[in-house]
Design a protein around this motif. Structure first.
Motif, mmCIF file in Angstrom:
data_model
loop_
_atom_site.group_PDB
_atom_site.id
_atom_site.type_symbol
_atom_site.label_atom_id
_atom_site.label_comp_id
_atom_site.label_asym_id
_atom_site.label_seq_id
_atom_site.Cartn_x
_atom_site.Cartn_y
_atom_site.Cartn_z
ATOM 1 N N LYS A 102 8.164 -1.494 -16.190
ATOM 2 C CA LYS A 102 6.949 -2.080 -15.638
ATOM 3 C C LYS A 102 7.055 -3.567 -15.303
ATOM 4 O O LYS A 102 6.230 -4.083 -14.570
ATOM 5 N N HIS A 103 8.054 -4.263 -15.816
ATOM 6 C CA HIS A 103 8.164 -5.708 -15.605
ATOM 7 C C HIS A 103 9.584 -6.094 -15.211
ATOM 8 O O HIS A 103 10.544 -5.419 -15.575
ATOM 9 N N TYR A 104 9.696 -7.188 -14.473
ATOM 10 C CA TYR A 104 10.999 -7.728 -14.095
ATOM 11 C C TYR A 104 11.145 -9.127 -14.673
ATOM 12 O O TYR A 104 10.153 -9.788 -15.012
ATOM 13 N N ALA A 105 12.371 -9.585 -14.764
ATOM 14 C CA ALA A 105 12.673 -10.959 -15.169
ATOM 15 C C ALA A 105 13.833 -11.437 -14.306
ATOM 16 O O ALA A 105 14.844 -10.752 -14.171
ATOM 17 N N ILE A 106 13.654 -12.607 -13.680
ATOM 18 C CA ILE A 106 14.721 -13.215 -12.892
ATOM 19 C C ILE A 106 14.740 -14.703 -13.197
ATOM 20 O O ILE A 106 13.812 -15.244 -13.809
ATOM 21 N N LEU A 107 15.796 -15.369 -12.767
ATOM 22 C CA LEU A 107 15.915 -16.809 -12.934
ATOM 23 C C LEU A 107 15.624 -17.502 -11.616
ATOM 24 O O LEU A 107 15.995 -17.013 -10.553
ATOM 25 N N LYS A 108 14.943 -18.653 -11.701
ATOM 26 C CA LYS A 108 14.653 -19.466 -10.517
ATOM 27 C C LYS A 108 15.292 -20.828 -10.718
ATOM 28 O O LYS A 108 15.095 -21.468 -11.749
ATOM 29 N N GLY A 109 16.068 -21.281 -9.742
ATOM 30 C CA GLY A 109 16.708 -22.586 -9.813
ATOM 31 C C GLY A 109 16.082 -23.555 -8.839
ATOM 32 O O GLY A 109 15.936 -23.251 -7.660
ATOM 33 N N THR A 110 15.675 -24.713 -9.363
ATOM 34 C CA THR A 110 15.078 -25.767 -8.546
ATOM 35 C C THR A 110 15.474 -27.121 -9.116
ATOM 36 O O THR A 110 15.207 -27.391 -10.291
ATOM 37 N N ASN A 111 16.094 -27.962 -8.317
ATOM 38 C CA ASN A 111 16.413 -29.334 -8.731
ATOM 39 C C ASN A 111 17.051 -29.406 -10.113
ATOM 40 O O ASN A 111 16.607 -30.140 -10.983
ATOM 41 N N THR A 113 16.941 -27.442 -12.568
ATOM 42 C CA THR A 113 16.142 -26.855 -13.635
ATOM 43 C C THR A 113 16.118 -25.349 -13.437
ATOM 44 O O THR A 113 15.940 -24.865 -12.327
ATOM 45 N N ILE A 114 16.292 -24.619 -14.525
ATOM 46 C CA ILE A 114 16.234 -23.166 -14.480
ATOM 47 C C ILE A 114 14.936 -22.717 -15.133
ATOM 48 O O ILE A 114 14.564 -23.197 -16.205
ATOM 49 N N SER A 115 14.245 -21.790 -14.480
ATOM 50 C CA SER A 115 13.018 -21.204 -15.019
ATOM 51 C C SER A 115 13.187 -19.696 -15.100
ATOM 52 O O SER A 115 13.915 -19.094 -14.314
ATOM 53 N N LEU A 116 12.485 -19.096 -16.052
ATOM 54 C CA LEU A 116 12.432 -17.653 -16.183
ATOM 55 C C LEU A 116 11.143 -17.194 -15.523
ATOM 56 O O LEU A 116 10.069 -17.703 -15.817
ATOM 57 N N VAL A 117 11.257 -16.241 -14.594
ATOM 58 C CA VAL A 117 10.095 -15.700 -13.888
ATOM 59 C C VAL A 117 9.927 -14.249 -14.340
ATOM 60 O O VAL A 117 10.854 -13.452 -14.222
ATOM 61 N N ILE A 118 8.738 -13.936 -14.885
ATOM 62 C CA ILE A 118 8.446 -12.599 -15.390
ATOM 63 C C ILE A 118 7.222 -12.074 -14.663
ATOM 64 O O ILE A 118 6.209 -12.771 -14.554
ATOM 65 N N GLY A 119 7.309 -10.858 -14.142
ATOM 66 C CA GLY A 119 6.182 -10.302 -13.410
ATOM 67 C C GLY A 119 6.130 -8.792 -13.486
ATOM 68 O O GLY A 119 7.049 -8.140 -13.984
ATOM 69 N N THR A 127 4.572 -14.921 -14.202
ATOM 70 C CA THR A 127 4.553 -16.044 -15.137
ATOM 71 C C THR A 127 5.890 -16.750 -15.025
ATOM 72 O O THR A 127 6.944 -16.103 -15.049
ATOM 73 N N THR A 128 5.863 -18.085 -14.910
ATOM 74 C CA THR A 128 7.094 -18.867 -14.817
ATOM 75 C C THR A 128 7.184 -19.788 -16.024
ATOM 76 O O THR A 128 6.239 -20.507 -16.328
ATOM 77 N N ILE A 129 8.337 -19.755 -16.688
ATOM 78 C CA ILE A 129 8.566 -20.554 -17.882
ATOM 79 C C ILE A 129 9.824 -21.384 -17.663
ATOM 80 O O ILE A 129 10.902 -20.830 -17.433
ATOM 81 N N ALA A 130 9.708 -22.723 -17.740
ATOM 82 C CA ALA A 130 10.886 -23.582 -17.648
ATOM 83 C C ALA A 130 11.700 -23.386 -18.922
ATOM 84 O O ALA A 130 11.167 -23.466 -20.025
ATOM 85 N N VAL A 131 12.989 -23.077 -18.758
ATOM 86 C CA VAL A 131 13.798 -22.795 -19.937
ATOM 87 C C VAL A 131 14.964 -23.744 -20.144
ATOM 88 O O VAL A 131 15.453 -23.873 -21.258
ATOM 89 N N SER A 132 15.422 -24.416 -19.105
ATOM 90 C CA SER A 132 16.602 -25.245 -19.290
ATOM 91 C C SER A 132 16.770 -26.245 -18.159
ATOM 92 O O SER A 132 16.444 -25.959 -17.017
#
Length: 146
Positions: A102-111, A113-119, A127-132
């Motif tokens: 029912k849900h996915y998780a991917i990584l988003k890279g910007t400047n 910074t890596i964020s975890l995107v869960i939807g 939902t986007t969570i900055a992780v590193s």
């Protein structure tokens, strides 16, 4: 030609080929200057990212393996969406889709910074969570929802 798949690397696309044999069938063609990464996380669904080097827009889509039900799940002004950040291209489905499917998780890279995107795999606001802020330390290894 791509030596691994025989596909044309100048045309970014999602293509499938029946296990029983036959020709490649194009399900989606992305704009030029894009990178497409696909996963088949469950049954008849393919998740794929489109990262455009010109516009710096990253998108995550889902599509059925028969080419129906194309849906944009999320889009962001970002350098990329990716399934993992080491480039080892693990194709294990549970690294990106919850066990209940029912849900996915991917990584988003910007400047840098890596964020975890869960939807939700059926759509809606993720939902986007900055992780590193260290690109080397981020990797999805598996997860589930409560």
């Amino acid at each position: 030609m791509n030596p691994l798949t025989g596909g044309d690397t100048t045309i970014p696309a999602v293509k499938i080929k029946p296990v029983s044999g036959g020709a490649l069938h194009t399900l989606f063609t992305a704009p030029l200057n894009s990178q497409v990464l696909a996963r088949a996380p469950r049954g008849q669904i393919i998740l794929f990212t489109v990262n455009n080097d010109t516009t710096h827009v990253a998108q995550l889509y889902r599509i059925n393996t028969d080419g129906t039900a194309l849906k944009l799940l999320t889009s962001a002004k970002a350098s990329y969406y990716t399934y993992d950040n080491y480039g080892d291209n693990s194709y294990l489905p549970w690294t990106n889709v919850s066990h209940d499917g029912k849900h996915y998780a991917i990584l988003k890279g910007t400047n840098h910074t890596i964020s975890l995107v869960i939807g939700n795999i059926d759509g809606g606001s993720p939902t986007t969570i900055a992780v590193s802020d260290n690109l080397i330390l981020t990797h999805i290894v598996g997860w589930t929802t409560a």
